[in-house]
Design an enzyme around this catalytic site. Sequence first.
Site, PDB file in Angstrom:
ATOM      1  N   SER A   2       0.836  -1.192   0.000  1.00  0.00           N
ATOM      2  CA  SER A   2       0.000   0.000   0.000  1.00  0.00           C
ATOM      3  C   SER A   2       0.885   1.261   0.000  1.00  0.00           C
ATOM      4  O   SER A   2       1.771   1.372  -0.840  1.00  0.00           O
ATOM      5  CB  SER A   2      -0.948  -0.062   1.213  1.00  0.00           C
ATOM      6  OG  SER A   2      -1.911   0.945   1.149  1.00  0.00           O
ATOM      7  N   GLU A  38      -8.928  -3.535  -5.508  1.00  0.00           N
ATOM      8  CA  GLU A  38      -8.227  -2.537  -4.697  1.00  0.00           C
ATOM      9  C   GLU A  38      -9.148  -1.428  -4.177  1.00  0.00           C
ATOM     10  O   GLU A  38      -8.880  -0.815  -3.164  1.00  0.00           O
ATOM     11  CB  GLU A  38      -7.106  -1.878  -5.524  1.00  0.00           C
ATOM     12  CG  GLU A  38      -6.009  -2.814  -6.009  1.00  0.00           C
ATOM     13  CD  GLU A  38      -4.919  -3.043  -4.978  1.00  0.00           C
ATOM     14  OE1 GLU A  38      -5.175  -2.815  -3.782  1.00  0.00           O
ATOM     15  OE2 GLU A  38      -3.816  -3.471  -5.388  1.00  0.00           O
ATOM     16  N   HIS A  61      -8.140  -4.531  -0.996  1.00  0.00           N
ATOM     17  CA  HIS A  61      -6.813  -3.972  -0.747  1.00  0.00           C
ATOM     18  C   HIS A  61      -6.278  -4.500   0.584  1.00  0.00           C
ATOM     19  O   HIS A  61      -6.941  -4.363   1.610  1.00  0.00           O
ATOM     20  CB  HIS A  61      -6.947  -2.445  -0.692  1.00  0.00           C
ATOM     21  CG  HIS A  61      -5.659  -1.726  -0.480  1.00  0.00           C
ATOM     22  ND1 HIS A  61      -4.732  -1.547  -1.486  1.00  0.00           N
ATOM     23  CD2 HIS A  61      -5.136  -1.109   0.609  1.00  0.00           C
ATOM     24  CE1 HIS A  61      -3.705  -0.856  -1.021  1.00  0.00           C
ATOM     25  NE2 HIS A  61      -3.922  -0.578   0.250  1.00  0.00           N
TER      26      HIS A  61
END
Length: 539
Positions: free
Chosen positions: A228, A354, A464
């Site tokens: 991330s 995501e 995500h």
Amino acid sequence: MRFLQSSLLLCLSVVTVLAAPNATLGNATVTGLQNGTLDKFLGIPFANPPVGDLRFRLPVNISSYNQSFDATQYGFTCVAQNSTASSNLVKTAGKIIGYLFGDDDEPKTPQSEDCLTLNVVRPSNATSNSSLPVLWIYGGGFQGGSTISYDNMSTTVVQRSMEVGKPVIFVSMNYRATAFGFIASQEVKQAGVGNIGLYDQRAALGWVKKYIGSFGGNSSRIILWGESAGAISASLQMLAYDGNAGDLFHGAFMQSGAPIPVGDMSLGQPWYDQLVQNANCTGQNDTLSCLRSTSLDTLTSAIQQSPGLWSYQSLVLAWMPRADGVFLTDHPQKLVSADKVARIPMVSGNCDDEGTLFSQSSTNVTNDGEFHTYIQTLWLPNATDAQLSPLYDAYPSDPSDGSPFNTSIASAITGQYKRIAAFQGDAVFQAPRRYFMRQRAGKQPMWGFVSKRLKFVPILGSFHGSDLYLDLMNDYVIYFANNLDPNTGSGVNWPQYTNDSLAMYTFLDRESQDIEITQDTYRQQPIQILTNLSLQYPI
Ligand SMILES: *[C@@H]1O[C@H](CO)[C@@H](O)[C@H](O)[C@H]1NC(C)=O
Ligand SMILES: *[C@@H]1O[C@H](CO)[C@@H](O)[C@H](O)[C@H]1NC(C)=O
Ligand SMILES: *[C@@H]1O[C@H](CO)[C@@H](O)[C@H](O)[C@H]1NC(C)=O
Ligand SMILES: *[C@@H]1O[C@H](CO)[C@@H](O)[C@H](O)[C@H]1NC(C)=O
Ligand SMILES: *[C@@H]1O[C@H](CO)[C@@H](O)[C@H](O)[C@H]1NC(C)=O
Ligand SMILES: *[C@@H]1O[C@H](CO)[C@@H](O)[C@H](O)[C@H]1NC(C)=O
Ligand SMILES: *[C@@H]1O[C@H](CO)[C@@H](O)[C@H](O)[C@H]1NC(C)=O
Ligand SMILES: *[C@@H]1O[C@H](CO)[C@@H](O)[C@H](O)[C@H]1NC(C)=O
Ligand SMILES: *[C@@H]1O[C@H](CO)[C@@H](O)[C@H](O)[C@H]1NC(C)=O
Ligand SMILES: *[C@@H]1O[C@H](CO)[C@@H](O)[C@H](O)[C@H]1NC(C)=O
Ligand SMILES: *[C@@H]1O[C@H](CO)[C@@H](O)[C@H](O)[C@H]1NC(C)=O
Ligand SMILES: CC(=O)N[C@H]1CO[C@H](CO)[C@@H](O)[C@@H]1O
């Protein structure tokens, strides 16, 4: 009997003390703690405490340690922007993977500005050059995060590396977040204090280069590993100083993060001005000095008023890296196309869905008109209608085109939810990753992946962070650190991503070892439209 008992205790405590591992940092000895076959050195400062006049300044490297010290506890967590996810789904996702979203059960250290420490976890028997250092950069949307959250990960990874006979040393560092690390404006650019958090990471890299040999690590083979915001950070380290890695790192493993479509420091101006106002610094001749001398409480509550990751605008973050003219000499994506990239082997990939987590805060967008307004006001205020209309067509409201992808009409909690999720996931994660890899293919060795794990999770799909689940990547990271190639020598071969073969190692939503090789051509046209727009109109 009592005597026996107490001498036994004494004996045990002596043994414990004797076992405490040491490492030499110049004239100083640092003492860590041993745990089974691992040694942990925790909370080692790598820069002067960024407090007082050092707030909103680049980190000051520690040039030498003049005193021995204990390193047996994690250091303070950098002051974070608390933006609690109101969505129970997001909280549940956080619980599933155990990281990222402030799980209440997670170990924590108190927050402080004095937070620039790092941690070294090594095999106890690491000798000079026996282990390969892997530097973990945590995520957290550039608004928070802490190394203590990854304590279990450090243990798992190092233990696993020993099991497979490819020992690594796990290093993790704290870096400043939210406005403390990513304050941005004209004033900030002029003062040369943009991208502070990225400089913190760089300072930690310099520390690893200088000192990891004292811990039995090989300073000629340092790997960046991030997820991330941590993966975005790793990719930006590759672009820093026009792609000059300065021998500080030699490979990068990036999960859900690539050079993001951000522009100049001045795009942070609205948030800077709001901060100045909320901290009562308006009208000051030198607003930055005013912010520097404001009490931490006042400043922190002023920062809390800027939009966070779980706010309506979500990924259009107030505080994030931007081009500052020195560390990032230009917009990250322009640096990519201008070949200003460190030529090191890399792995880069995404989770399939995501955008789903970040679309929980905009579920009041329910019809086409509201969707258009959302995109136009928050994402692309300068794009023309003629440019936006093909984008709207490319991301249609039909739920079977949206994210979670390939789930037909399931999970369409509103008429626009899956559409926003598809758009956001592509805008910040998938499109930048594809652009990065296609531009760099053939110029450096690289491997791509996409994770469809946990696809069955309702509404979120392969969200995500879901690739952090099940220690999915540990073996690939360990082999990559050792061989600069993620292949483990067993199972399905992971081919390189080249101009001729846009190979994506695809983790399927079935048995844990189920892999398929696919091509990086999904949503070809939508992603292309999005990339073109973001090159012209960075956020
Ligand atoms: C490490 O240093 C500590 C503190 O000086 C000492 O008590 C301990 O015996 C040392 N450990 C080893 C393995 O030498
Ligand atoms: C160690 O201490 C000596 C004497 O104070 C000093 O000259 C030297 O520079 C120090 N070395 C390091 C690496 O700090
Ligand atoms: C030592 O390892 C055990 C088992 O892995 C773990 O429960 C414990 O918390 C560890 N202690 C420290 C100080 O890391
Ligand atoms: C150690 O270094 C710090 C600066 O890094 C300095 O402030 C301090 O006085 C030094 N201590 C000693 C004992 O030399
Ligand atoms: C942010 O969260 C931390 C940890 O949960 C807490 O200690 C701190 O007081 C919070 N800060 C604000 C401004 O809410
Ligand atoms: C370190 O210990 C592990 C087992 O704990 C062993 O497999 C490995 O061979 C040892 N390495 C060295 C360099 O002694
Ligand atoms: C560690 O290995 C590198 C090359 O991989 C070499 O340059 C360096 O001298 C080695 N250091 C030690 C202490 O053996
Ligand atoms: C601090 O260390 C980093 C990493 O080695 C380096 O890039 C930077 O120039 C150093 N800063 C100073 C002021 O020397
Ligand atoms: C800012 O100024 C206003 C008006 O002067 C005052 O009421 C408020 O308490 C101040 N806020 C802070 C955080 O100092
Ligand atoms: C949704 O709610 C946010 C506040 O959370 C508000 O700013 C926004 O205008 C609303 N959007 C729509 C389309 O109602
Ligand atoms: C939109 O364009 C104006 C004028 O060029 C510019 O000042 C502004 O920063 C742009 N806004 C965004 C979000 O790019
Ligand atoms: C940041 C800023 O505007 N600083 C100015 C403050 O005022 C002095 C003198 O009036 C100027 O020299 C600075 O440039």
